[in-house]
Design an enzyme around this catalytic site. Structure first.
Site, PDB file in Angstrom:
ATOM      1  N   LYS A 205      55.702  83.590  21.696  1.00 23.14           N
ATOM      2  CA  LYS A 205      55.286  82.188  21.597  1.00 23.14           C
ATOM      3  C   LYS A 205      54.606  81.796  22.901  1.00 23.14           C
ATOM      4  CE  LYS A 205      57.377  77.583  21.320  1.00 23.14           C
ATOM      5  NZ  LYS A 205      58.500  76.807  20.799  1.00 23.14           N
TER       6      LYS A 205
HETATM    7  C1  5RP Z   1      59.419  75.474  25.337  1.00 25.76           C
HETATM    8  C2  5RP Z   1      59.895  75.497  23.946  1.00 25.76           C
HETATM    9  C3  5RP Z   1      60.329  74.176  23.426  1.00 25.76           C
HETATM   10  O1  5RP Z   1      61.678  74.006  23.539  1.00 25.76           O
HETATM   11  C4  5RP Z   1      59.854  73.835  22.068  1.00 25.76           C
HETATM   12  O2  5RP Z   1      60.277  74.782  21.121  1.00 25.76           O
HETATM   13  C5  5RP Z   1      58.385  73.641  22.013  1.00 25.76           C
HETATM   14  O3  5RP Z   1      58.036  72.773  21.032  1.00 25.76           O
HETATM   15  P1  5RP Z   1      56.816  71.761  21.244  1.00 25.76           P
HETATM   16  O4  5RP Z   1      56.166  72.072  22.566  1.00 25.76           O
HETATM   17  O5  5RP Z   1      55.882  72.027  20.096  1.00 25.76           O
HETATM   18  O6  5RP Z   1      57.392  70.379  21.204  1.00 25.76           O
HETATM   19  O7  5RP Z   1      59.920  76.522  23.311  1.00 25.76           O
HETATM   20  O8  5RP Z   1      58.970  76.705  25.698  1.00 25.76           O
END
Ligand code: 5RP
Length: 291
Positions: A205
């Site tokens: 991610k």
């Molecule tokens: C940070 C993360 C966050 O906790 C989250 O999952 C990200 O979600 P968004 O930025 O779309 O609100 O993974 O690394």
């Protein structure tokens, strides 16, 4: 034995039909075993190859966030429109019914809270593989701080999760954190995503950036993008569209869905881009129709 008498004789061996090819649809993941591939096929839709992950793990560092004050109230109606739910075990166990039949990506690190104001440290194990199996998780997410103070600890946690994940067929999502010292450049994301994949993450991610197609090309496993801070809906859909066009295999999106004026409409509009080839304008029109 009664069952062995008068059974139908096996005779239809379909000799004219070739056995199925056993290629696996997800990039770089064709050499894993059956359990791992089965979990990956729950995370990623085998038809589109993509996924809409709904991230609501923010409380583990941010406490009660706008939109997540009552996870039971705000996330439950969204769950049916997402492919995967991503959160901590505490949030899932306390707020999401076990009858919600969606794959779970379990946030499995503990990281520095917002009070530390430093997203470059953290990476301790927050839930081990036994906890993930007990939660019937389909993946565990490990946040890593490449270039930050928490680099070493977080990469160690990633490697141990990959070891345990390979033992039990559990995919590991490597999450690239962007802290104070890390710039959001193509170079940074090229480096961080590749390191996590080389250390064994099944998918990674990261954030959308300039030159994203190069980041995707150099990462040997699928990439999903985080949404980041809340944007106007049209802009968030444009980001999702660009990411998918550049080769991302989905989104792991939180605030741009659950902080939207119309969260269920937004989640469905994102899914149109991710799974059905909508462009950002078409998806925005769809959002407006539903809103
Ligand atoms: C940070 C993360 C966050 O906790 C989250 O999952 C990200 O979600 P968004 O930025 O779309 O609100 O993974 O690394």
């Amino acid at each position: 034995m009664a069952d062995s008498i008068r059974n139908k004789v096996a005779k239809d061996y379909h000799l004219e039909i070739a056995p199925p090819k056993q290629d696996f649809f997800a990039k770089g993941l064709g050499h894993g075993d059956w359990g791992m591939k089965n979990r990956l096929s729950r995370l990623f839709n085998p038809k589109s190859g993509n996924t809409v992950m709904l991230a609501f793990d923010h409380g583990y560092i941010m406490g009660s966030t706008s939109g997540l004050e009552r996870i039971d109230v705000t996330i439950t109606p969204l769950a049916e429109y997402a492919d995967v739910l991503m959160a901590t075990r505490g949030a899932i166990r306390s707020c999401i019914s076990p009858t919600v039949n969606k794959p779970i990506c379990l946030r499995a690190t503990h990281d520095a809270s917002v009070l530390k104001n430093d997203m470059s440290v953290g990476g301790g194990c927050g839930a081990d593989m036994e906890a993930a199996l007990r939660m019937n998780a389909s993946a565990v997410a490990i946040q890593c701080f490449v270039g930050g103070a928490g680099e070493s600890e977080s990469l160690e946690t990633l490697c141990r999760a990959v070891d345990a994940g390979e033992r039990y067929g559990m995919p590991v999502l490597g999450v690239t954190a962007v802290g104070k010292e890390m710039e959001r450049t193509t170079q940074y994301f090229l480096l961080a995503t590749r390191i996590l994949a080389e250390l064994g993450a099944s998918f990674v991610k990261t954030y959308y950036c300039e030159g994203f197609e190069k980041v995707v090309a150099a990462c040997p496993v699928p990439i999903v993008i985080a949404g980041g801070k809340k944007l106007p809906e049209k802009d968030a859909l444009t980001m999702a569209y660009k990411a998918i066009s550049d080769g991302a295999k989905g989104v792991d999106m939180g605030r741009n869905i659950f902080q939207s004026e119309h969260p269920t409409a937004m989640c469905q509009a994102v899914a149109k881009i991710v799974h059905e080839g909508y462009n950002d304008q078409q998806a925005y029109e769809y959002y407006q129709e539903l809103a």
